[in-house]
Design a protein around this motif. Sequence first.
Motif, short mmCIF file in Angstrom:
data_model
loop_
_atom_site.label_atom_id
_atom_site.label_comp_id
_atom_site.label_asym_id
_atom_site.label_seq_id
_atom_site.Cartn_x
_atom_site.Cartn_y
_atom_site.Cartn_z
N TYR A 106 11.83 -3.64 -4.08
CA TYR A 106 11.65 -2.80 -2.97
C TYR A 106 10.33 -2.52 -2.47
O TYR A 106 9.42 -2.71 -3.15
CB TYR A 106 12.33 -1.23 -3.33
N ALA A 107 10.24 -1.77 -1.54
CA ALA A 107 8.80 -1.63 -0.77
C ALA A 107 8.02 -2.81 -0.50
O ALA A 107 6.71 -2.93 -0.65
CB ALA A 107 8.10 -0.78 -1.66
N ASP B 173 -0.57 4.32 -5.69
CA ASP B 173 0.52 3.71 -4.95
C ASP B 173 1.69 3.57 -5.93
O ASP B 173 3.04 3.51 -5.74
CB ASP B 173 0.38 2.52 -4.01
N ASN B 174 1.46 3.20 -7.19
CA ASN B 174 2.44 3.00 -8.16
C ASN B 174 2.74 4.12 -8.98
O ASN B 174 1.94 4.68 -9.60
CB ASN B 174 1.90 1.76 -9.04
N SER C 64 5.12 -2.26 1.68
CA SER C 64 4.00 -1.21 0.80
C SER C 64 3.99 0.10 1.56
O SER C 64 3.11 0.32 2.16
CB SER C 64 2.75 -1.76 0.76
N SER C 65 5.41 0.74 1.84
CA SER C 65 5.40 2.01 2.37
C SER C 65 4.69 2.00 3.85
O SER C 65 4.21 2.96 4.38
CB SER C 65 4.56 3.10 1.57
N SER D 93 4.98 -5.74 -3.57
CA SER D 93 4.49 -6.18 -2.43
C SER D 93 3.18 -7.09 -2.64
O SER D 93 2.60 -7.11 -3.67
CB SER D 93 4.31 -4.98 -1.17
N SER E 45 0.90 -4.49 -4.12
CA SER E 45 1.21 -3.99 -5.49
C SER E 45 2.03 -5.21 -6.23
O SER E 45 2.96 -5.45 -6.13
CB SER E 45 2.29 -2.88 -5.27
N ARG F 103 8.97 -1.80 -7.49
CA ARG F 103 8.29 -1.94 -6.36
C ARG F 103 7.48 -3.27 -6.46
O ARG F 103 6.79 -3.65 -7.46
CB ARG F 103 7.38 -0.74 -6.60
#
Length: 182
Positions: free
Chosen positions: A51-52, A165-166, A55-56, A27, A30, A25
């Motif tokens: 991915y992401a 978030d992680n 960030s969702s 971003s 993140s 992940r």
Amino acid sequence: MTPANWAQWAAEKGGHRRFLTEQPRYSMLSRTIEEAVLPTAQRYGMGVLTYAPLSSGWLSGADPTTKVRARIAAGEFDLSLPANQAKIEAVRELDKVAQEAGMPLTHLALAFVRSHPAVTSVLIGPRTREQLDGLLAAADTELSDDILDRIDEIVAPGTEVNAADNYNATPPALVDKRLRRR
């Protein structure tokens, strides 16, 4: 030795094929993989498929405080929590950077992830044709060092705005017993 380095060492010592790719992940919100994962990938010539990048949805340009998905993803989503307040403030500041650069926040977010030399490819995950078209329009967006420096000022390299978030930080099933039961 980091887990990524250890995995390469173990494969070599055991006479096995080493890892060739990583899918973390990543971003603007993140950035923990910048500390060890991305340098390890570069050191071993690994491909990195992130991915992401939005960030969702937090970096989609929509108001994240009104998104039902964000509330569900965060479980007991509470805007008053300091981590969520920090995230909201970071998104507002990043949106200002995007506006001043004359681009949508989504383009800034994708260009940021693609700008790291260790990143090979980015999974974008659109749900609609309109979203796909908007994200593909960012394919040629490149960020100047000045813009990248401003992003670093808002979210420091190697950090996570909200550690919750992680999923690697605390697996959701350890926190929410409903995820461990039928």
